[in-house]
Design an enzyme around this catalytic site. Structure first.
Site, PDB file in Angstrom:
ATOM      1  N   HIS A  23       0.836  -1.214   0.000  1.00 46.92           N
ATOM      2  CA  HIS A  23       0.000   0.000   0.000  1.00 46.92           C
ATOM      3  C   HIS A  23       0.857   1.245   0.000  1.00 46.92           C
ATOM      4  O   HIS A  23       1.977   1.244   0.502  1.00 46.92           O
ATOM      5  CB  HIS A  23      -0.930   0.024   1.219  1.00 46.92           C
ATOM      6  CG  HIS A  23      -0.223  -0.180   2.526  1.00 46.92           C
ATOM      7  ND1 HIS A  23       0.142  -1.432   2.974  1.00 46.92           N
ATOM      8  CD2 HIS A  23       0.176   0.687   3.481  1.00 46.92           C
ATOM      9  CE1 HIS A  23       0.742  -1.323   4.155  1.00 46.92           C
ATOM     10  NE2 HIS A  23       0.789  -0.037   4.476  1.00 46.92           N
TER      11      HIS A  23
ATOM     12  N   HIS B  32       0.733   5.225   1.369  1.00 41.59           N
ATOM     13  CA  HIS B  32       0.067   6.186   2.258  1.00 41.59           C
ATOM     14  C   HIS B  32       0.092   7.551   1.573  1.00 41.59           C
ATOM     15  O   HIS B  32       1.144   7.961   1.065  1.00 41.59           O
ATOM     16  CB  HIS B  32       0.844   6.363   3.569  1.00 41.59           C
ATOM     17  CG  HIS B  32       0.913   5.161   4.438  1.00 41.59           C
ATOM     18  ND1 HIS B  32       0.091   4.985   5.523  1.00 41.59           N
ATOM     19  CD2 HIS B  32       1.736   4.078   4.417  1.00 41.59           C
ATOM     20  CE1 HIS B  32       0.414   3.842   6.138  1.00 41.59           C
ATOM     21  NE2 HIS B  32       1.402   3.278   5.482  1.00 41.59           N
TER      22      HIS B  32
HETATM   23  P1  5GP Z   1       1.860   0.157   7.362  1.00 43.11           P
HETATM   24  O1  5GP Z   1       2.287   0.283   8.787  1.00 43.11           O
HETATM   25  O2  5GP Z   1       1.785  -1.288   6.974  1.00 43.11           O
HETATM   26  O3  5GP Z   1       2.670   0.989   6.407  1.00 43.11           O
HETATM   27  O4  5GP Z   1       0.407   0.795   7.259  1.00 43.11           O
HETATM   28  C1  5GP Z   1      -0.744   0.143   7.621  1.00 43.11           C
HETATM   29  C2  5GP Z   1      -1.789   1.213   7.841  1.00 43.11           C
HETATM   30  O5  5GP Z   1      -3.030   0.581   7.961  1.00 43.11           O
HETATM   31  C3  5GP Z   1      -1.575   2.039   9.113  1.00 43.11           C
HETATM   32  O6  5GP Z   1      -1.472   3.409   8.779  1.00 43.11           O
HETATM   33  C4  5GP Z   1      -2.816   1.741   9.944  1.00 43.11           C
HETATM   34  O7  5GP Z   1      -3.287   2.867  10.640  1.00 43.11           O
HETATM   35  C5  5GP Z   1      -3.805   1.275   8.902  1.00 43.11           C
HETATM   36  N1  5GP Z   1      -4.804   0.350   9.401  1.00 43.11           N
HETATM   37  C6  5GP Z   1      -4.638  -0.667  10.292  1.00 43.11           C
HETATM   38  N2  5GP Z   1      -5.794  -1.340  10.471  1.00 43.11           N
HETATM   39  C7  5GP Z   1      -6.701  -0.748   9.677  1.00 43.11           C
HETATM   40  C8  5GP Z   1      -8.092  -1.005   9.419  1.00 43.11           C
HETATM   41  O8  5GP Z   1      -8.711  -1.925   9.957  1.00 43.11           O
HETATM   42  N3  5GP Z   1      -8.718  -0.175   8.530  1.00 43.11           N
HETATM   43  C9  5GP Z   1      -8.051   0.851   7.914  1.00 43.11           C
HETATM   44  N4  5GP Z   1      -8.762   1.611   7.062  1.00 43.11           N
HETATM   45  N5  5GP Z   1      -6.760   1.124   8.136  1.00 43.11           N
HETATM   46  C10 5GP Z   1      -6.089   0.329   9.001  1.00 43.11           C
END
Ligand code: 5GP
Length: 144
Positions: A106, A108
């Protein structure tokens, strides 16, 4: 989780893609889903994910990446028009030591506002779902 490994079909974003967990959708087509981050680091924090399962940048088909980054640019532009931020940070993490917490690729899109500190990554407060749906609708309105 290291960079290597197999895709977990039960990760949170896979569940969102299956419709098992609700999301505040910004955009969807056959290849891409974009929705509001549930733990936003700033107002308007938006995620863009491919529908094809992959853990990170390295195990993703280049053709999927092209679609993902070009759609990320379009959605970031709509975020920009919606919230009029002073800057926008676009991030993508590969592996837990790099900060990745959900192991489905993903991007951001994180609006930045002058004199406003960024909330913590993946550890902040859960946003109100109705607020997120309102924000998503506003961004959608600014999509081409
Ligand atoms: P990462 O840490 O993998 O780069 O980002 C994962 C993102 O997913 C984080 O910014 C976190 O806040 C978001 N996130 C975690 N659980 C959920 C969820 O259940 N729904 C949504 N919409 N975002 C989530």
């Amino acid at each position: 989780m290291s960079l290597n490994g197999t895709y977990d079909p039960d990760n949170i974003f896979a569940k969102i893609l299956r419709g098992d967990i609700p999301n505040a959708t910004v955009f969807e087509n056959d290849h891409i889903l974009s929705f509001m981050d549930a733990f936003p680091q700033s107002k308007g924090h938006t995620l863009v994910i491919p529908k094809t399962p992959s853990r990170n940048l390295f195990d993703t088909d280049p053709g999927v990446l092209v679609k993902l980054i070009s759609k990320t640019q379009i959605i970031a532009n709509a975020v920009r028009q919606t919230f009029n931020p002073d800057g926008i940070t676009i991030t993508q993490f590969n592996g837990a030591p790099a900060g990745q917490t959900v192991f489905h690729l993903h991007f951001h899109i994180i609006p930045r506002y002058k004199d406003m500190a960024l909330g913590s990554h993946a550890g902040g407060q859960m946003a109100d779902f109705e607020d997120l749906k309102e924000q998503a609708a506003k961004i959608r309105h600014n999509l081409p």
